[in-house]
Design an enzyme around this catalytic site. Structure first.
Site, PDB file in Angstrom:
ATOM      1  N   ASN A  66     -31.605  14.782 -33.533  1.00 14.44           N
ATOM      2  CA  ASN A  66     -31.902  16.117 -34.063  1.00 14.44           C
ATOM      3  C   ASN A  66     -30.679  16.583 -34.834  1.00 14.44           C
ATOM      4  O   ASN A  66     -29.665  16.918 -34.235  1.00 14.44           O
ATOM      5  CB  ASN A  66     -32.209  17.071 -32.893  1.00 14.44           C
ATOM      6  CG  ASN A  66     -32.330  18.511 -33.355  1.00 14.44           C
ATOM      7  OD1 ASN A  66     -32.516  18.787 -34.548  1.00 14.44           O
ATOM      8  ND2 ASN A  66     -32.217  19.447 -32.418  1.00 14.44           N
ATOM      9  N   TRP A  67     -30.796  16.586 -36.158  1.00 14.01           N
ATOM     10  CA  TRP A  67     -29.626  16.907 -36.986  1.00 14.01           C
ATOM     11  C   TRP A  67     -29.390  18.411 -37.134  1.00 14.01           C
ATOM     12  O   TRP A  67     -28.430  18.822 -37.785  1.00 14.01           O
ATOM     13  CB  TRP A  67     -29.769  16.253 -38.364  1.00 14.01           C
ATOM     14  CG  TRP A  67     -29.516  14.775 -38.338  1.00 14.01           C
ATOM     15  CD1 TRP A  67     -29.162  14.017 -37.251  1.00 14.01           C
ATOM     16  CD2 TRP A  67     -29.590  13.867 -39.447  1.00 14.01           C
ATOM     17  NE1 TRP A  67     -29.008  12.706 -37.625  1.00 14.01           N
ATOM     18  CE2 TRP A  67     -29.271  12.580 -38.958  1.00 14.01           C
ATOM     19  CE3 TRP A  67     -29.902  14.021 -40.802  1.00 14.01           C
ATOM     20  CZ2 TRP A  67     -29.244  11.455 -39.786  1.00 14.01           C
ATOM     21  CZ3 TRP A  67     -29.883  12.903 -41.616  1.00 14.01           C
ATOM     22  CH2 TRP A  67     -29.552  11.643 -41.115  1.00 14.01           C
ATOM     23  N   LYS A  68     -30.283  19.210 -36.601  1.00 14.32           N
ATOM     24  CA  LYS A  68     -30.142  20.679 -36.695  1.00 14.32           C
ATOM     25  C   LYS A  68     -29.885  21.068 -38.150  1.00 14.32           C
ATOM     26  O   LYS A  68     -30.477  20.483 -39.045  1.00 14.32           O
ATOM     27  CB  LYS A  68     -29.037  21.159 -35.757  1.00 14.32           C
ATOM     28  CG  LYS A  68     -29.176  20.575 -34.358  1.00 14.32           C
ATOM     29  CD  LYS A  68     -28.306  21.223 -33.354  1.00 14.32           C
ATOM     30  CE  LYS A  68     -28.423  20.470 -32.043  1.00 14.32           C
ATOM     31  NZ  LYS A  68     -28.018  21.216 -30.893  1.00 14.32           N
ATOM     32  N   HIS A  75     -37.689  23.811 -29.292  1.00 17.65           N
ATOM     33  CA  HIS A  75     -36.263  23.582 -29.025  1.00 17.65           C
ATOM     34  C   HIS A  75     -35.629  24.888 -28.529  1.00 17.65           C
ATOM     35  O   HIS A  75     -35.976  25.970 -29.001  1.00 17.65           O
ATOM     36  CB  HIS A  75     -35.554  23.090 -30.299  1.00 17.65           C
ATOM     37  CG  HIS A  75     -34.193  22.548 -30.017  1.00 17.65           C
ATOM     38  ND1 HIS A  75     -33.108  23.362 -29.844  1.00 17.65           N
ATOM     39  CD2 HIS A  75     -33.749  21.274 -29.832  1.00 17.65           C
ATOM     40  CE1 HIS A  75     -32.045  22.612 -29.580  1.00 17.65           C
ATOM     41  NE2 HIS A  75     -32.410  21.346 -29.568  1.00 17.65           N
ATOM     42  N   GLU A 127     -32.920  26.239 -29.140  1.00 18.65           N
ATOM     43  CA  GLU A 127     -32.271  27.059 -30.178  1.00 18.65           C
ATOM     44  C   GLU A 127     -33.300  27.913 -30.907  1.00 18.65           C
ATOM     45  O   GLU A 127     -32.959  28.957 -31.471  1.00 18.65           O
ATOM     46  CB  GLU A 127     -31.473  26.160 -31.138  1.00 18.65           C
ATOM     47  CG  GLU A 127     -30.189  25.686 -30.463  1.00 18.65           C
ATOM     48  CD  GLU A 127     -29.596  24.404 -31.015  1.00 18.65           C
ATOM     49  OE1 GLU A 127     -30.015  23.952 -32.091  1.00 18.65           O
ATOM     50  OE2 GLU A 127     -28.706  23.845 -30.347  1.00 18.65           O
ATOM     51  N   GLU A 163     -34.474  19.316 -21.824  1.00 16.77           N
ATOM     52  CA  GLU A 163     -33.151  19.658 -22.344  1.00 16.77           C
ATOM     53  C   GLU A 163     -32.621  20.889 -21.617  1.00 16.77           C
ATOM     54  O   GLU A 163     -32.943  22.027 -21.995  1.00 16.77           O
ATOM     55  CB  GLU A 163     -33.251  19.979 -23.838  1.00 16.77           C
ATOM     56  CG  GLU A 163     -33.732  18.822 -24.668  1.00 16.77           C
ATOM     57  CD  GLU A 163     -33.132  18.885 -26.071  1.00 16.77           C
ATOM     58  OE1 GLU A 163     -32.436  17.939 -26.433  1.00 16.77           O
ATOM     59  OE2 GLU A 163     -33.338  19.891 -26.778  1.00 16.77           O
ATOM     60  N   GLY A 183     -25.033  20.891 -26.604  1.00 14.65           N
ATOM     61  CA  GLY A 183     -23.877  21.187 -27.455  1.00 14.65           C
ATOM     62  C   GLY A 183     -22.675  21.679 -26.682  1.00 14.65           C
ATOM     63  O   GLY A 183     -21.716  22.181 -27.256  1.00 14.65           O
ATOM     64  N   SER A 189     -25.983  16.853 -24.707  1.00 17.09           N
ATOM     65  CA  SER A 189     -24.685  16.168 -24.754  1.00 17.09           C
ATOM     66  C   SER A 189     -24.777  14.676 -24.436  1.00 17.09           C
ATOM     67  O   SER A 189     -23.910  14.118 -23.754  1.00 17.09           O
ATOM     68  CB  SER A 189     -23.670  16.867 -23.844  1.00 17.09           C
ATOM     69  OG  SER A 189     -23.477  18.200 -24.280  1.00 17.09           O
ATOM     70  N   GLY A 245     -28.320  15.510 -30.250  1.00 17.48           N
ATOM     71  CA  GLY A 245     -27.873  16.413 -31.310  1.00 17.48           C
ATOM     72  C   GLY A 245     -26.591  15.890 -31.930  1.00 17.48           C
ATOM     73  O   GLY A 245     -26.604  14.982 -32.765  1.00 17.48           O
ATOM     74  N   GLY A 246     -25.464  16.440 -31.485  1.00 11.29           N
ATOM     75  CA  GLY A 246     -24.152  16.151 -32.075  1.00 11.29           C
ATOM     76  C   GLY A 246     -23.873  14.673 -32.317  1.00 11.29           C
ATOM     77  O   GLY A 246     -23.418  14.286 -33.404  1.00 11.29           O
TER      78      GLY A 246
END
Ligand code: PEP
Length: 252
Positions: free
Chosen positions: A9-11, A95, A97, A166, A172, A212, A233-234
């Site tokens: 997930n590149w956000k 998600h 976010e 999640e 993150g 993470s 993600g990251g």
């Protein structure tokens, strides 16, 4: 046998140019991938660059959201019809976010239905906040998110839904749920699916862990019997770290 599924997930990272550069470096090293699904979810604007650069690759492209209508006066939104036309196969829905920006279970349920109605697959995110975990409310929170998110969804559509557990406190933050903490929650999710649908569906549904995930913890997470993949993600933003995660079973 549940096929492992790894999604990045590149956000709101990577322009179309950066997307092309990433995939050009990445692609040759995932050519022979077998018995695994790999998905990249760039920002909307970078999806055509991802689809074009991937060409006939086995790597699939996902989107990070989609509207619950197919068209209409919804400024700034994108519908699943549009996404399907440009080569998207998966859509992340719910998600945390987006939940933090006001998306509720009812909207999430409508979005899931519309993605499915348009022939696409869903990565349906659920997870508790730190406060909820500390109050021992993880299971009750997940039960509501799952029951409401899946309301009215037929058993025949379940094979096109991946659940991503999640925990919000792990996204993150560098804090990961321990592999056994995550596995316990995945077992609980299977129970809910078993009650709502059947033992077969509870056995067949794929459940990803997200929060993470990195090269250092992927192997232990994937050794857990109820973890069928990861939503990253990251660590999906760098070719090296994403490749290490994808090839978790080749570096032992
Ligand atoms: C995510 O965005 O779904 C996620 C899990 O992020 P990170 O891996 O950076 O915690």
């Amino acid at each position: 046998m549940r096929v492992p599924i790894i999604a990045g997930n590149w956000k709101m990272y990577k322009t179309p140019k950066e997307t092309r550069q990433f995939i050009e470096q990445f692609q040759s090293q995932v050519k022979n991938i077998q018995h695994k699904e790999v998905i990249i979810c760039p920002p909307f604007i970078s999806i055509p660059a991802a689809v074009e650069t991937l060409g006939q690759s086995m790597i699939q492209v996902g989107a990070q959201d989609a509207h619950f209508c197919n068209d209409g006066a919804y400024t700034g939104n994108i519908s699943p019809v549009m996404l399907r036309e440009i080569g998207v196969r998966y859509v992340i829905i719910g998600h945390s976010e987006r939940r933090q920006e006001g998306e509720n279970d009812e909207i999430i349920n409508r979005k899931i239905k519309n993605v499915l109605n348009n022939g696409l697959k869903v990565i349906f995110c659920v997870g508790e906040t730190l406060i909820q975990r500390e109050k021992n409310a993880t299971e009750s929170v997940l039960q509501v998110q799952l029951m409401q998110g899946l309301q009215g969804i037929a058993v025949g559509d379940l094979s096109r839904i991946i659940i991503a557990y999640e925990p919000v406190w792990a996204i993150g933050t560098g804090k990961t749920a321990t592999p056994s903490q995550a596995n316990d929650v995945h077992q609980f999710i299977r129970q809910i699916i078993g009650h709502k649908y059947s033992a077969l569906q509870s056995e067949e549904i794929r459940i990803q862990y997200g929060g993470s995930v990195k090269p250092e913890n992927i192997q232990l997470l994937m050794k857990q019997p109820d973890i069928d993949g990861v939503l990253v993600g990251g660590a999906s933003l760098q070719v090296d770290s994403f490749l290490k995660i994808i090839h978790y079973d080749q570096t032992e």
